[in-house]
Scaffold this active site. Sequence first.
Site, PDB file in Angstrom:
ATOM      1  CG  ASN A   1      -1.721   1.248   1.392  1.00  0.00           C
ATOM      2  OD1 ASN A   1      -1.863   2.019   0.435  1.00  0.00           O
ATOM      3  ND2 ASN A   1      -2.264   1.482   2.573  1.00  0.00           N
ATOM      4  CD1 TRP A   2       3.493   1.082  -3.035  1.00  0.00           C
ATOM      5  CD2 TRP A   2       3.402   2.333  -4.899  1.00  0.00           C
ATOM      6  NE1 TRP A   2       4.194   0.436  -4.010  1.00  0.00           N
ATOM      7  CE2 TRP A   2       4.163   1.168  -5.171  1.00  0.00           C
ATOM      8  CE3 TRP A   2       3.203   3.253  -5.927  1.00  0.00           C
ATOM      9  CZ2 TRP A   2       4.717   0.922  -6.422  1.00  0.00           C
ATOM     10  CZ3 TRP A   2       3.758   3.008  -7.177  1.00  0.00           C
ATOM     11  CH2 TRP A   2       4.511   1.849  -7.408  1.00  0.00           C
ATOM     12  CE  LYS A   3       0.076   3.524   4.642  1.00  0.00           C
ATOM     13  NZ  LYS A   3      -0.091   3.699   6.053  1.00  0.00           N
TER      14      LYS A   3
ATOM     15  CG  HIS B   1      -5.984   1.921   4.850  1.00  0.00           C
ATOM     16  ND1 HIS B   1      -5.585   2.945   5.672  1.00  0.00           N
ATOM     17  CD2 HIS B   1      -4.941   1.053   4.793  1.00  0.00           C
ATOM     18  CE1 HIS B   1      -4.344   2.704   6.085  1.00  0.00           C
ATOM     19  NE2 HIS B   1      -3.940   1.562   5.557  1.00  0.00           N
TER      20      HIS B   1
ATOM     21  CD  GLU C   1      -2.979   5.738   6.360  1.00  0.00           C
ATOM     22  OE1 GLU C   1      -2.933   5.759   5.117  1.00  0.00           O
ATOM     23  OE2 GLU C   1      -2.041   5.326   7.065  1.00  0.00           O
TER      24      GLU C   1
ATOM     25  CD  GLU D   1      -3.701  -2.451   7.321  1.00  0.00           C
ATOM     26  OE1 GLU D   1      -2.542  -2.594   6.940  1.00  0.00           O
ATOM     27  OE2 GLU D   1      -4.397  -1.464   7.014  1.00  0.00           O
TER      28      GLU D   1
ATOM     29  N   GLY E   1       1.710   2.740  10.766  1.00  0.00           N
ATOM     30  CA  GLY E   1       2.594   3.895  10.632  1.00  0.00           C
ATOM     31  C   GLY E   1       3.255   4.318  11.938  1.00  0.00           C
TER      32      GLY E   1
ATOM     33  CB  SER F   1       4.575  -1.118  12.226  1.00  0.00           C
ATOM     34  OG  SER F   1       4.094   0.197  12.442  1.00  0.00           O
TER      35      SER F   1
ATOM     36  N   GLY G   1       2.773  -0.837   4.397  1.00  0.00           N
ATOM     37  CA  GLY G   1       2.601   0.571   4.023  1.00  0.00           C
ATOM     38  C   GLY G   1       3.947   1.250   3.832  1.00  0.00           C
ATOM     39  N   GLY G   2       4.399   1.948   4.852  1.00  0.00           N
ATOM     40  CA  GLY G   2       5.625   2.756   4.783  1.00  0.00           C
ATOM     41  C   GLY G   2       6.811   2.049   4.126  1.00  0.00           C
TER      42      GLY G   2
HETATM   43  P1  PGA Z   1       2.389   0.818   7.721  1.00  0.00           P
HETATM   44  O1  PGA Z   1       0.962   0.890   7.024  1.00  0.00           O
HETATM   45  O2  PGA Z   1       3.077  -0.410   7.197  1.00  0.00           O
HETATM   46  O3  PGA Z   1       3.097   2.090   7.322  1.00  0.00           O
HETATM   47  O4  PGA Z   1       2.149   0.735   9.188  1.00  0.00           O
HETATM   48  C1  PGA Z   1       0.199  -0.255   6.832  1.00  0.00           C
HETATM   49  C2  PGA Z   1      -1.046   0.120   6.085  1.00  0.00           C
HETATM   50  O5  PGA Z   1      -1.440   1.279   6.149  1.00  0.00           O
HETATM   51  O6  PGA Z   1      -1.651  -0.716   5.406  1.00  0.00           O
END
Ligand code: PGA
Length: 244
Positions: free
Chosen positions: A7-9, A85, A87, A161, A167, A204, A225-226
């Site tokens: 997930n590149w966001k 998600h 976010e 999640e 994050g 994470s 994600g990150g």
């Molecule tokens: P993260 O994000 O790996 O940066 O914690 C995970 C996600 O948002 O799916």
Amino acid sequence: MKIIALNWKLNPETEKEALSLSGFSDRKGVVIFPPSIFLREIARRAKKAEVGAQNIFWEKKGAFTGETSPSMVRDAGVQWVLIGHSERRKYFGETDETVNKKILAACRAGLRVILCVGEPWSVRGNGVLDAKKFVARQLEDDLRGIKNFKFQIKNLVVAYEPVWAIGTGKSDRPEESAEMARFIKGILNTKYHIPNTKVLYGGSVNSKNIAAFLGADEIDGVLVGGASVRKEELKKMFEISNTK
Ligand code: PGA
């Protein structure tokens, strides 16, 4: 084969960087979720990886400024969509009701869904039992009506999640997310008669902890994600997960 979902966001800023990153991640078992503007070109070039949108709207077309429909996403050559998600729930007013509409729309369009669920720390702080109740309630609301859509079993994946792990650099303990994965599979099996649903862990995940999550039988993959937009991290994670 376990799923490595990336997930590149809202990254990266240019198509050039996006194509370099997607080329690097073009491996079997990988699903890349880039920002929507990069979807078509990434899907066109991908040979081994699959590609997904980070969000969709529930209508096919019409006066809905700024949205992207499931059929448009399909037309771009995309197979997957991420729905719910945290976010999106936090910053864009996504509710269980809108998440549910999007899931049904994705089903109708034949998209594969990764539904994200997970509890905030205010809940998990009270213990795993409360977290399970929270997740069970989310599943109930988010999946309302899917039985009527002859939901194709293989089309639904759930990502557990925990919100406090996203994050923050503070991942869940693999034993506890494995227990949650087992719990989620149990609900999908008994309530929706969907056996063997794949459940991913996200929050994470990085090159240091990915092996522990992938090593758990109940966890069918990870949503990263990150670390998914950092090539050094990706390289190590691909080596560990043995994706080719
Ligand atoms: P993260 O994000 O790996 O940066 O914690 C995970 C996600 O948002 O799916």
